[in-house]
Design an enzyme around this catalytic site. Structure first.
Site, PDB file in Angstrom:
ATOM      1  N   ARG A 122       0.871  -1.184   0.000  1.00  0.00           N
ATOM      2  CA  ARG A 122       0.000   0.000   0.000  1.00  0.00           C
ATOM      3  C   ARG A 122       0.900   1.223   0.000  1.00  0.00           C
ATOM      4  O   ARG A 122       1.549   1.514   0.994  1.00  0.00           O
ATOM      5  CB  ARG A 122      -0.902  -0.027   1.243  1.00  0.00           C
ATOM      6  CG  ARG A 122      -1.384   1.351   1.634  1.00  0.00           C
ATOM      7  CD  ARG A 122      -2.420   1.372   2.689  1.00  0.00           C
ATOM      8  NE  ARG A 122      -2.028   0.892   3.999  1.00  0.00           N
ATOM      9  CZ  ARG A 122      -1.241   1.550   4.848  1.00  0.00           C
ATOM     10  NH1 ARG A 122      -0.692   2.701   4.520  1.00  0.00           N
ATOM     11  NH2 ARG A 122      -0.969   1.033   6.037  1.00  0.00           N
ATOM     12  N   HIS A 145      -3.107   4.515   5.014  1.00  0.00           N
ATOM     13  CA  HIS A 145      -4.155   3.520   5.272  1.00  0.00           C
ATOM     14  C   HIS A 145      -5.517   4.059   4.827  1.00  0.00           C
ATOM     15  O   HIS A 145      -6.268   3.398   4.127  1.00  0.00           O
ATOM     16  CB  HIS A 145      -4.169   3.159   6.761  1.00  0.00           C
ATOM     17  CG  HIS A 145      -5.327   2.311   7.154  1.00  0.00           C
ATOM     18  ND1 HIS A 145      -5.442   0.996   6.769  1.00  0.00           N
ATOM     19  CD2 HIS A 145      -6.449   2.594   7.873  1.00  0.00           C
ATOM     20  CE1 HIS A 145      -6.580   0.499   7.246  1.00  0.00           C
ATOM     21  NE2 HIS A 145      -7.202   1.447   7.912  1.00  0.00           N
ATOM     22  N   TYR A 149       5.230   5.895  10.649  1.00  0.00           N
ATOM     23  CA  TYR A 149       5.593   4.508  10.963  1.00  0.00           C
ATOM     24  C   TYR A 149       6.368   3.773   9.863  1.00  0.00           C
ATOM     25  O   TYR A 149       6.657   2.596   9.994  1.00  0.00           O
ATOM     26  CB  TYR A 149       4.344   3.689  11.358  1.00  0.00           C
ATOM     27  CG  TYR A 149       3.225   3.699  10.323  1.00  0.00           C
ATOM     28  CD1 TYR A 149       3.232   2.830   9.240  1.00  0.00           C
ATOM     29  CD2 TYR A 149       2.146   4.572  10.459  1.00  0.00           C
ATOM     30  CE1 TYR A 149       2.204   2.826   8.313  1.00  0.00           C
ATOM     31  CE2 TYR A 149       1.115   4.593   9.521  1.00  0.00           C
ATOM     32  CZ  TYR A 149       1.155   3.703   8.462  1.00  0.00           C
ATOM     33  OH  TYR A 149       0.143   3.710   7.537  1.00  0.00           O
TER      34      TYR A 149
HETATM   35  C1  LIG Z   1     -12.818  -6.202  13.923  1.00  0.00           C
HETATM   36  C2  LIG Z   1     -12.068  -4.920  13.671  1.00  0.00           C
HETATM   37  N1  LIG Z   1     -10.995  -4.622  14.431  1.00  0.00           N
HETATM   38  C3  LIG Z   1     -10.302  -3.492  14.215  1.00  0.00           C
HETATM   39  C4  LIG Z   1     -10.690  -2.613  13.218  1.00  0.00           C
HETATM   40  C5  LIG Z   1      -9.899  -1.339  12.962  1.00  0.00           C
HETATM   41  N2  LIG Z   1      -9.133  -1.490  11.701  1.00  0.00           N
HETATM   42  C6  LIG Z   1      -9.546  -0.899  10.566  1.00  0.00           C
HETATM   43  S1  LIG Z   1      -8.536  -1.234   9.275  1.00  0.00           S
HETATM   44  C7  LIG Z   1      -7.513  -2.171  10.232  1.00  0.00           C
HETATM   45  C8  LIG Z   1      -6.301  -2.822   9.655  1.00  0.00           C
HETATM   46  C9  LIG Z   1      -6.591  -3.870   8.640  1.00  0.00           C
HETATM   47  O1  LIG Z   1      -5.407  -4.268   8.026  1.00  0.00           O
HETATM   48  P1  LIG Z   1      -5.392  -5.314   6.846  1.00  0.00           P
HETATM   49  O2  LIG Z   1      -6.269  -6.474   7.173  1.00  0.00           O
HETATM   50  O3  LIG Z   1      -3.979  -5.615   6.539  1.00  0.00           O
HETATM   51  O4  LIG Z   1      -6.084  -4.543   5.640  1.00  0.00           O
HETATM   52  P2  LIG Z   1      -5.615  -3.220   4.856  1.00  0.00           P
HETATM   53  O5  LIG Z   1      -6.285  -2.061   5.550  1.00  0.00           O
HETATM   54  O6  LIG Z   1      -4.136  -3.141   4.949  1.00  0.00           O
HETATM   55  O7  LIG Z   1      -6.106  -3.364   3.462  1.00  0.00           O
HETATM   56  C10 LIG Z   1      -7.967  -2.203  11.544  1.00  0.00           C
HETATM   57  C11 LIG Z   1      -7.295  -2.909  12.652  1.00  0.00           C
HETATM   58  C12 LIG Z   1     -11.837  -2.955  12.466  1.00  0.00           C
HETATM   59  N3  LIG Z   1     -12.270  -2.180  11.470  1.00  0.00           N
HETATM   60  N4  LIG Z   1     -12.496  -4.122  12.693  1.00  0.00           N
END
Ligand SMILES: Cc1ncc(C[n+]2csc(CCOP(=O)(O)OP(=O)(O)O)c2C)c(N)n1
Ligand SMILES: [Mg+2]
Length: 372
Positions: free
Chosen positions: A267, A271, A280
């Site tokens: 990415r 985010h 970070y």
């Molecule tokens: C169950 C849950 N826990 C925490 C969050 C907060 N949160 C939003 S995005 C994210 C990270 C997700 O990372 P990844 O699975 O690698 O997907 P990416 O955003 O990198 O595409 C988190 C922890 C959430 N939305 N849902």
């Protein structure tokens, strides 16, 4: 008492040492025993189409980012750098297949045919879904990390029970593989040999948390513990992603059950538009991945094939600009929903409790309007 040992399984994970690739960064073709047999029909024309798809997806992403900064959208999770990881599999889907993705699956939404006006409404916080799921066979965006993997497996199990020729693809991130939902989905998919494809876009971060903190082994190894075959694929190589998805879809369609694809990608943006990745990660890391850009790689490959790149680029730009224009116009003209629409479609049948809440809410809104 004798214990029945499971029959030895063939190699469950491919590409662990080095992600499966067919297009090198300089656009040369790398022979791949696994993927090449699934790309025999991909000629210059087909590769050009994949290129145009990626250019359009990127243009949509860039426009949406700008629209957020200009106050027309409230939030945007960019996919810059992940175009190949989405376009390759999206173009391997059959018409009847379903997509269950996260909030970053704009490439799937676009290629599935989401209407741009409807789509813009999600990111204006005007609607829960930016398309009719039945119409484009793609479930609404999912913010609960990993939940869509259960929805996808459930759909695939039902399709199998119905004898329907449908495969579900569920897309999620690296961080999602640490969630209970994804692990439970893997158990169900393996137990029921559900016709489902798990697409993990390992973009190296779960917000600020690098993937190395989530797992000391390649993510593609995780599903093998459930007995699910997996492939670790160069996620910036649209051809490799397309071929891997074709393998997974064929397996699902012919009763071979689930497959897990880890797309190793990056990415490059934040985010979401509320994140500052400089806090970070190093700029050098971003630059290293920019050098592996999925779109430029295909440009080089097409050049090597003798394509008229000036014409290809010009055509791609026209189509991408047109898309951006439509998206911007839709964003600027979208009307907010009436406040009490939030109570619509909660249940299929109206409930007394919900109707009471609707009336209370309406009275509250009127009381504010009366004071204004
Ligand atoms: C169950 C849950 N826990 C925490 C969050 C907060 N949160 C939003 S995005 C994210 C990270 C997700 O990372 P990844 O699975 O690698 O997907 P990416 O955003 O990198 O595409 C988190 C922890 C959430 N939305 N849902
Ligand atoms: Mg991630």
């Amino acid at each position: 008492m004798s214990i029945m040992l499971p029959a030895p399984r063939p190699e469950l994970a491919l590409g662990l040492d080095c992600p499966l690739t067919v297009l090198d960064v300089d656009g040369t073709r790398v022979p791949s025993e696994v993927l090449d047999p699934h790309l025999s029909d991909i000629d210059e024309h087909a590769l050009t189409n994949l290129y145009v798809d990626m250019v359009r997806v990127r243009r949509l992403d860039v426009e949406a980012f700008a629209l957020t900064r200009q106050g027309h959208l409230v939030l945007w999770p960019p996919l810059l750098g992940q175009e190949a990881a989405q376009v390759g599999p999206a173009r391997a889907l059959g018409d009847k297949d379903w997509v269950f993705g996260s909030y970053r699956e704009h490439g799937f939404a676009l290629l599935r045919g989401a209407d741009m006006g409807e789509f813009s409404r999600i990111w204006k916080a005007y609607a829960h879904s930016g398309w009719d799921p039945q119409e484009i066979r793609m479930a609404p965006s999912q913010i609960i990390i990993g939940a869509q993997s259960l929805h996808g497996v459930g759909y695939a199990m039902a399709a199998k029970m119905d004898g329907a020729d449908e495969v579900a693809l569920t897309a999620f991130g690296d961080g999602a593989t640490s969630e209970g939902d994804v692990n439970e989905a893997l158990v169900w998919a393996a137990s029921f040999q559900a016709p489902v494809v798990f697409l993990c876009q390992n973009n190296q971060y779960a917000i600020s948390e690098p993937v190395g903190l989530q797992s000391g082994v390649p993510l593609a190894l995780r599903p093998t513990g459930f007995g699910i075959p997996s492939m670790r694929v160069d996620g910036n190589d649209v051809l490799a992603m397309h071929a891997a998805a074709r393998i997974a879809f064929d397996r699902a369609r012919t009763g071979g059950g689930p497959t897990f694809i880890e797309a190793v990608t990056y990415r490059r943006g934040p985010h979401t538009t509320t994140d500052d990745p400089k806090r970070y990660r190093d700029e050098a890391e971003v630059e290293a991945w920019t050098a592996k850009d999925p779109i430029e790689r295909v440009e080089r490959a097409l050049e090597r094939m003798g394509a008229n790149m000036e014409a290809v680029r010009a055509e791609a730009k026209i189509r991408a600009d047109q898309l951006a224009k439509e998206f911007r116009a839709a964003c600027e003209h979208a009307e907010p929903p009436a406040p009490d629409e939030i109570f619509d479609n909660v249940y299929t049948q109206p409930s007394k409790r919900l109707e009471r809440q609707r009336l209370e809410h309406r009275a509250f809104v009127s009381s504010i309007e009366a004071k204004a």
